[in-house]
Write a protein that holds these residues in place. Structure first.
Motif, PDB file in Angstrom:
ATOM      1  N   VAL A  96       0.856  -1.192   0.000  1.00  0.00           N
ATOM      2  CA  VAL A  96       0.000   0.000   0.000  1.00  0.00           C
ATOM      3  C   VAL A  96       0.886   1.233   0.000  1.00  0.00           C
ATOM      4  O   VAL A  96       1.850   1.312   0.761  1.00  0.00           O
ATOM      5  CB  VAL A  96      -0.938   0.041   1.234  1.00  0.00           C
ATOM      6  N   GLY A  97       0.569   2.188  -0.872  1.00  0.00           N
ATOM      7  CA  GLY A  97       1.310   3.444  -0.931  1.00  0.00           C
ATOM      8  C   GLY A  97       0.377   4.595  -1.245  1.00  0.00           C
ATOM      9  O   GLY A  97      -0.787   4.387  -1.622  1.00  0.00           O
ATOM     10  N   ARG A  98       0.857   5.797  -1.093  1.00  0.00           N
ATOM     11  CA  ARG A  98       0.048   6.982  -1.358  1.00  0.00           C
ATOM     12  C   ARG A  98      -0.132   7.178  -2.864  1.00  0.00           C
ATOM     13  O   ARG A  98       0.799   6.983  -3.633  1.00  0.00           O
ATOM     14  CB  ARG A  98       0.723   8.209  -0.740  1.00  0.00           C
ATOM     15  N   ALA A  99      -1.328   7.563  -3.262  1.00  0.00           N
ATOM     16  CA  ALA A  99      -1.621   7.846  -4.678  1.00  0.00           C
ATOM     17  C   ALA A  99      -1.071   9.215  -5.046  1.00  0.00           C
ATOM     18  O   ALA A  99      -1.033  10.122  -4.208  1.00  0.00           O
ATOM     19  CB  ALA A  99      -3.122   7.808  -4.915  1.00  0.00           C
ATOM     20  N   ASP A 100      -0.675   9.378  -6.310  1.00  0.00           N
ATOM     21  CA  ASP A 100      -0.228  10.690  -6.758  1.00  0.00           C
ATOM     22  C   ASP A 100      -1.442  11.542  -7.140  1.00  0.00           C
ATOM     23  O   ASP A 100      -2.574  11.049  -7.223  1.00  0.00           O
ATOM     24  CB  ASP A 100       0.787  10.586  -7.897  1.00  0.00           C
ATOM     25  N   ALA A 101      -1.204  12.828  -7.364  1.00  0.00           N
ATOM     26  CA  ALA A 101      -2.286  13.781  -7.632  1.00  0.00           C
ATOM     27  C   ALA A 101      -3.114  13.393  -8.854  1.00  0.00           C
ATOM     28  O   ALA A 101      -4.339  13.559  -8.858  1.00  0.00           O
ATOM     29  CB  ALA A 101      -1.721  15.187  -7.799  1.00  0.00           C
ATOM     30  N   ASP A 102      -2.471  12.867  -9.886  1.00  0.00           N
ATOM     31  CA  ASP A 102      -3.198  12.468 -11.091  1.00  0.00           C
ATOM     32  C   ASP A 102      -4.157  11.320 -10.816  1.00  0.00           C
ATOM     33  O   ASP A 102      -5.297  11.332 -11.274  1.00  0.00           O
ATOM     34  CB  ASP A 102      -2.227  12.069 -12.213  1.00  0.00           C
ATOM     35  N   LEU A 103      -3.708  10.322 -10.052  1.00  0.00           N
ATOM     36  CA  LEU A 103      -4.581   9.185  -9.731  1.00  0.00           C
ATOM     37  C   LEU A 103      -5.731   9.629  -8.830  1.00  0.00           C
ATOM     38  O   LEU A 103      -6.864   9.166  -8.986  1.00  0.00           O
ATOM     39  CB  LEU A 103      -3.800   8.043  -9.082  1.00  0.00           C
ATOM     40  N   VAL A 104      -5.461  10.542  -7.904  1.00  0.00           N
ATOM     41  CA  VAL A 104      -6.526  11.053  -7.028  1.00  0.00           C
ATOM     42  C   VAL A 104      -7.606  11.703  -7.883  1.00  0.00           C
ATOM     43  O   VAL A 104      -8.799  11.406  -7.739  1.00  0.00           O
ATOM     44  CB  VAL A 104      -5.976  12.052  -5.984  1.00  0.00           C
ATOM     45  N   ARG A 105      -7.222  12.565  -8.806  1.00  0.00           N
ATOM     46  CA  ARG A 105      -8.193  13.252  -9.655  1.00  0.00           C
ATOM     47  C   ARG A 105      -8.909  12.264 -10.581  1.00  0.00           C
ATOM     48  O   ARG A 105     -10.118  12.336 -10.761  1.00  0.00           O
ATOM     49  CB  ARG A 105      -7.539  14.359 -10.466  1.00  0.00           C
ATOM     50  N   GLU A 106      -8.168  11.323 -11.159  1.00  0.00           N
ATOM     51  CA  GLU A 106      -8.753  10.330 -12.062  1.00  0.00           C
ATOM     52  C   GLU A 106      -9.782   9.460 -11.334  1.00  0.00           C
ATOM     53  O   GLU A 106     -10.847   9.164 -11.859  1.00  0.00           O
ATOM     54  CB  GLU A 106      -7.630   9.451 -12.621  1.00  0.00           C
ATOM     55  N   THR A 107      -9.461   9.064 -10.107  1.00  0.00           N
ATOM     56  CA  THR A 107     -10.326   8.174  -9.333  1.00  0.00           C
ATOM     57  C   THR A 107     -11.540   8.898  -8.765  1.00  0.00           C
ATOM     58  O   THR A 107     -12.664   8.406  -8.854  1.00  0.00           O
ATOM     59  CB  THR A 107      -9.532   7.541  -8.166  1.00  0.00           C
ATOM     60  N   THR A 108     -11.305  10.070  -8.178  1.00  0.00           N
ATOM     61  CA  THR A 108     -12.382  10.753  -7.449  1.00  0.00           C
ATOM     62  C   THR A 108     -13.079  11.832  -8.265  1.00  0.00           C
ATOM     63  O   THR A 108     -14.241  12.146  -8.010  1.00  0.00           O
ATOM     64  CB  THR A 108     -11.841  11.412  -6.164  1.00  0.00           C
ATOM     65  N   GLY A 109     -12.342  12.448  -9.198  1.00  0.00           N
ATOM     66  CA  GLY A 109     -12.887  13.590  -9.929  1.00  0.00           C
ATOM     67  C   GLY A 109     -12.602  14.909  -9.236  1.00  0.00           C
ATOM     68  O   GLY A 109     -13.076  15.958  -9.675  1.00  0.00           O
ATOM     69  N   TYR A 110     -11.804  14.866  -8.173  1.00  0.00           N
ATOM     70  CA  TYR A 110     -11.501  16.069  -7.394  1.00  0.00           C
ATOM     71  C   TYR A 110      -9.997  16.185  -7.200  1.00  0.00           C
ATOM     72  O   TYR A 110      -9.282  15.190  -7.200  1.00  0.00           O
ATOM     73  CB  TYR A 110     -12.166  16.009  -6.016  1.00  0.00           C
ATOM     74  N   ALA A 111      -9.541  17.419  -6.951  1.00  0.00           N
ATOM     75  CA  ALA A 111      -8.132  17.659  -6.660  1.00  0.00           C
ATOM     76  C   ALA A 111      -7.851  17.407  -5.181  1.00  0.00           C
ATOM     77  O   ALA A 111      -8.738  17.570  -4.336  1.00  0.00           O
ATOM     78  CB  ALA A 111      -7.770  19.107  -7.003  1.00  0.00           C
ATOM     79  N   ILE A 112      -6.611  17.035  -4.877  1.00  0.00           N
ATOM     80  CA  ILE A 112      -6.190  16.878  -3.485  1.00  0.00           C
ATOM     81  C   ILE A 112      -6.503  18.177  -2.745  1.00  0.00           C
ATOM     82  O   ILE A 112      -6.268  19.264  -3.255  1.00  0.00           O
ATOM     83  CB  ILE A 112      -4.684  16.550  -3.412  1.00  0.00           C
ATOM     84  N   GLY A 113      -7.033  18.051  -1.544  1.00  0.00           N
ATOM     85  CA  GLY A 113      -7.409  19.219  -0.753  1.00  0.00           C
ATOM     86  C   GLY A 113      -8.890  19.534  -0.868  1.00  0.00           C
ATOM     87  O   GLY A 113      -9.417  20.339  -0.112  1.00  0.00           O
ATOM     88  N   GLY A 114      -9.583  18.876  -1.799  1.00  0.00           N
ATOM     89  CA  GLY A 114     -11.017  19.097  -1.956  1.00  0.00           C
ATOM     90  C   GLY A 114     -11.797  17.801  -2.092  1.00  0.00           C
ATOM     91  O   GLY A 114     -12.986  17.813  -2.386  1.00  0.00           O
ATOM     92  N   VAL A 115     -11.133  16.664  -1.876  1.00  0.00           N
ATOM     93  CA  VAL A 115     -11.778  15.360  -2.066  1.00  0.00           C
ATOM     94  C   VAL A 115     -12.809  15.110  -0.961  1.00  0.00           C
ATOM     95  O   VAL A 115     -12.456  15.049   0.213  1.00  0.00           O
ATOM     96  CB  VAL A 115     -10.739  14.214  -2.075  1.00  0.00           C
ATOM     97  N   PRO A 116     -14.079  14.952  -1.334  1.00  0.00           N
ATOM     98  CA  PRO A 116     -15.105  14.639  -0.337  1.00  0.00           C
ATOM     99  C   PRO A 116     -15.109  13.134  -0.042  1.00  0.00           C
ATOM    100  O   PRO A 116     -14.483  12.349  -0.775  1.00  0.00           O
ATOM    101  CB  PRO A 116     -16.396  15.069  -1.027  1.00  0.00           C
ATOM    102  N   PRO A 117     -15.823  12.715   0.992  1.00  0.00           N
ATOM    103  CA  PRO A 117     -15.847  11.297   1.349  1.00  0.00           C
ATOM    104  C   PRO A 117     -16.721  10.438   0.421  1.00  0.00           C
ATOM    105  O   PRO A 117     -16.635   9.213   0.451  1.00  0.00           O
ATOM    106  CB  PRO A 117     -16.398  11.301   2.773  1.00  0.00           C
ATOM    107  N   PHE A 118     -17.545  11.047  -0.401  1.00  0.00           N
ATOM    108  CA  PHE A 118     -18.387  10.316  -1.357  1.00  0.00           C
ATOM    109  C   PHE A 118     -18.699  11.237  -2.525  1.00  0.00           C
ATOM    110  O   PHE A 118     -18.331  12.404  -2.514  1.00  0.00           O
ATOM    111  CB  PHE A 118     -19.676   9.786  -0.710  1.00  0.00           C
ATOM    112  N   GLY A 119     -19.352  10.691  -3.572  1.00  0.00           N
ATOM    113  CA  GLY A 119     -19.643  11.492  -4.760  1.00  0.00           C
ATOM    114  C   GLY A 119     -18.492  11.480  -5.740  1.00  0.00           C
ATOM    115  O   GLY A 119     -18.254  12.453  -6.452  1.00  0.00           O
TER     116      GLY A 119
END
Length: 172
Positions: A96-119
């Motif tokens: 297990v490792g931390r995701a990079d900013a691109d994967l966070v946005r690709e997975t959630t649709g949000y930028a780091i610092g604004g990722v909600p817990p759902f949606g």
């Protein structure tokens, strides 16, 4: 304020509507990107902030495929850190490792610092640390680095479809 007039990110506002949730989304002129910034803006304890953190897990039994990676969202209180070894054990993953900013946005649709817990853009496995339940209300990002919303932790965990776990890093 109705969710149609909400300062929340449009995807998150739609998620609120779909879930039938009415929450008080608050927008702040200064960023609430970090737990400390959010707590200062709201006037609450840092532990009452929910961090939505994306990690990459490899080798989860019964998941994507052997050796394949899968994003995993961990909901953690703002004053604590995630213990990656505990997350690995909970998932039965090999790594297990931390995701990079691109994967966070690709997975959630949000930028780091604004990722909600759902949606999120994609359905993701969600783990919620049990420590969130120590609070009557917690605050989470509403899809942007300037917006947050309050919710009872049990409701937030349920709406996120999270599994309740103990993955907080223990302080020596």
């Amino acid at each position: 304020m109705s969710t149609s007039e909400s300062p929340a990110h449009p995807r998150f506002a739609e998620a609120l509507r779909a879930l039938g949730l009415e929450v008080d989304v608050r927008r702040f002129p200064d960023a609430t990107r970090t737990a400390a910034q959010a707590a200062a803006a709201i006037g609450c304890d840092v532990a009452e902030i929910v961090k939505s953190l994306v990690f990459v897990a490899r080798g989860i039994p019964g998941a994507v495929g052997p050796g394949e990676s899968e994003p995993v969202l961990v909901l953690m209180d703002g004053s604590s850190r995630v213990d990656l070894e505990l997350v690995r054990r909970v998932l039965g993953a090999t790594e297990v490792g931390r995701a990079d900013a691109d994967l966070v946005r690709e997975t959630t649709g949000y930028a780091i610092g604004g990722v909600p817990p759902f949606g999120h853009r994609t359905r993701t496995r969600v783990l919620a640390d049990r420590g969130l339940l120590a609070h009557a209300v917690v605050w989470a990002a509403a899809g942007t680095p300037h917006t947050v919303f309050p919710l009872a932790p049990a409701s937030l965990i349920a709406h996120a479809g999270a599994v309740l776990v103990d993955v907080r890093e223990r302080v020596a």
